[in-house]
Scaffold this active site. Structure first.
Site, mmCIF file in Angstrom:
data_model
loop_
_atom_site.group_PDB
_atom_site.id
_atom_site.type_symbol
_atom_site.label_atom_id
_atom_site.label_comp_id
_atom_site.label_asym_id
_atom_site.label_seq_id
_atom_site.Cartn_x
_atom_site.Cartn_y
_atom_site.Cartn_z
ATOM 1 C CB SER A 263 -0.931 -0.200 1.220
ATOM 2 O OG SER A 263 -2.016 0.698 0.808
ATOM 3 C CE LYS A 267 0.030 5.430 -1.772
ATOM 4 N NZ LYS A 267 -0.943 4.533 -2.724
ATOM 5 C CD1 TRP A 354 -8.006 3.118 -1.710
ATOM 6 C CD2 TRP A 354 -9.499 4.319 -2.973
ATOM 7 N NE1 TRP A 354 -8.072 4.615 -1.490
ATOM 8 C CE2 TRP A 354 -8.910 5.175 -1.921
ATOM 9 C CE3 TRP A 354 -10.607 4.875 -3.632
ATOM 10 C CZ2 TRP A 354 -9.467 6.597 -1.908
ATOM 11 C CZ3 TRP A 354 -10.895 6.198 -3.578
ATOM 12 C CH2 TRP A 354 -10.239 6.833 -2.778
ATOM 13 C CG HIS A 404 -5.688 -2.462 0.490
ATOM 14 N ND1 HIS A 404 -4.998 -2.159 -0.492
ATOM 15 C CD2 HIS A 404 -5.248 -1.736 1.433
ATOM 16 C CE1 HIS A 404 -4.027 -1.294 -0.286
ATOM 17 N NE2 HIS A 404 -4.216 -0.878 0.821
HETATM 18 C C1 GTR Z 1 -5.459 4.329 1.772
HETATM 19 C C2 GTR Z 1 -4.860 5.274 0.625
HETATM 20 C C3 GTR Z 1 -4.133 4.361 -0.425
HETATM 21 C C4 GTR Z 1 -3.324 3.397 0.156
HETATM 22 C C5 GTR Z 1 -3.722 2.767 1.659
HETATM 23 C C6 GTR Z 1 -2.866 2.188 2.621
HETATM 24 O O1 GTR Z 1 -6.422 5.252 2.754
HETATM 25 O O2 GTR Z 1 -5.774 5.853 0.168
HETATM 26 O O3 GTR Z 1 -3.607 5.299 -1.144
HETATM 27 O O4 GTR Z 1 -1.858 3.664 0.447
HETATM 28 O O5 GTR Z 1 -4.359 3.785 2.690
HETATM 29 O O6 GTR Z 1 -1.589 2.660 2.694
HETATM 30 O O7 GTR Z 1 -3.264 1.396 3.182
#
Ligand code: GTR
Length: 423
Positions: A263, A267, A354, A404
């Protein structure tokens, strides 16, 4: 009076519709805008890049510099001192299969310092094992129930399920993230695992008075300049400094470090892999917007949404692309291409719309032209594989069932792929 009321309600409704427009979330493939994929192999001045040498001499540096200046922000070029201290060691960890080492890494600049601790497990039955390195979300002590893991004293987010209400880690949160960290499986696979709590490097909040940034300010500076580093860059910087430590430790095979992240930390792993070519391989798990996903598709999370929710992750200069993706002369596949010719794995989850799985897949596909320049197989098809059917070349991709998260399926595939490609 009536007029005043009408005026106020008009202003109010304009504001709300602006906000709604700004936060529009598209999950409909037919509404993805038309856009051109910026060509990794055409330089900003129009030169066609035909060889790996032209790529590495001309195109790669200009793309890297674009991402530095306009997306993640520049890292500081110098520090005053970097030191390492082994604070704990054990040779009977993870069912007696691994050694454990915890090392405090201290960065000094301008008479200030910041320290963070890397937790390292290495397989006992294999010397020179390749090693996965990652930042983690909740503290090193959450990745395994091992009672010897040092509890972080850094800021942690308040989390109801973990009983954290005062931003302090608790004993009771030990091992609460083991589902994402199958340490024994990793060790059995012949790999080491090292991890750093990202909050020790820079607490994940829109506040640049704490964390690594604060060491580097000029007098009277309180925030990074528009083209200077946001939090993702600070986390990536700490991963590079951890690799500096690996290079000093004969027990660690620094040349075979695979940087991994999930996540926002996916990045981070991509940016670490792009900025530091010593990383032998890179894995992005569900990294989404500002990670592997193409920004120009505007599917799921967009630049506008992410910059509103997490303004500190990127450099301020990234804001120029809010609702203005067409002005971007690059897209995230070119970030992935910066990792070439090193092995790269991009992974998505079916229910994680997402993060735009298709945008993550296409990004890996479009980055592959650069791998091909090196005579290496990337993802050469533009058709997404079926769920749970990974494509594993030097560039690898899978989309698995589920949400996720980081699962055993993800890790089993990373291990299988790394055995083949991290040589
Ligand atoms: C979310 C965000 C994503 C992702 C995620 C995470 O809220 O929108 O870009 O990075 O967090 O890090 O779990």
């Amino acid at each position: 009076m009536k007029f005043a009321f009408l005026t106020i309600s008009l202003i109010f409704s304009l504001q709300t519709s602006f906000a709604q427009k700004e936060f529009e979330r598209n999950y409909d493939e037919s509404k993805v805008p038309n856009f051109d994929i910026p060509d990794p192999l055409t330089s900003f001045d129009g030169q066609i890049i035909k060889t790996a040498e032209d790529w590495s001499q001309k195109r790669r540096p200009e793309l890297l510099s674009f991402f530095e200046e306009n997306v993640y922000g520049k890292m500081p070029s110098t520090i005053d001192d970097l030191s390492f201290k082994i604070v704990e060691e054990g040779d009977n960890a993870i069912n007696n299969k691994a050694t454990r080492k915890q090392v405090k890494i201290t960065i000094r600049k301008n008479n200030q310092s910041l320290s963070y601790t890397v937790l390292i497990y290495l397989p006992k039955d294999k010397s020179n094992a390749p090693i996965f390195l990652s930042t983690n979300f909740r503290g090193n002590h959450t990745i395994n129930a091992d009672p010897n893991i040092i509890l972080t004293d850094a800021w942690v987010p308040n989390t109801k399920e973990l009983g954290i209400t005062d931003h302090k880690a608790k004993e009771s949160s030990r091992g609460t993230r083991t589902n994402r960290w199958p340490v024994e499986k990793i060790i059995d696979g012949g790999f080491g695992l090292a991890t750093v709590y990202y909050g020790e490097v820079d607490p994940d909040k829109d506040d640049f008075s704490d964390g690594l940034h604060a060491l580097f300010y000029a007098e009277d500076q309180q925030n990074p300049k528009p083209n200077e580093w946001g939090s993702i860059t600070a986390w990536a910087f700490a991963l590079s400094k951890t690799l500096d430590y690996f290079e000093t430790d004969p027990a660690i095979n620094a040349n075979k470090t695979i940087v991994f992240g999930h996540s926002r930390l996916g990045k981070t792993s991509l940016w670490a892999g792009a900025t530091d070519e010593r990383f032998a391989g890179v894995i992005s798990n569900d990294s989404g917007c500002g990670g592997a996903a193409l920004s120009k598709r505007k599917f799921g999370e967009t630049i506008a949404i992410i910059s509103n929710s997490f303004p500190h992750w990127f450099s301020d200069s990234f804001n120029q692309y809010i609702e203005n993706e067409s002005a971007l002369p690059v897209d995230q596949h070119q970030l992935l291409a910066l990792i070439a010719p090193r092995p790269l794995y991009v992974a998505s989850a079916q229910e994680d719309e997402w993060a735009d799985p298709k945008g993550e897949f296409l990004s890996a596909h479009y980055a592959s032209t650069v791998y091909n320049l090196y005579g290496i197989d990337g993802i050469n098809t533009n058709k997404m594989p079926k769920v749970n059917q990974p494509i594993q070349n030097t560039v690898a991709y899978h989309i698995r069932t589920g949400k996720h998260d980081v699962t055993d399926f993800d890790w089993e595939n990373y291990i299988k792929w790394a055995k083949k490609y991290i040589k």
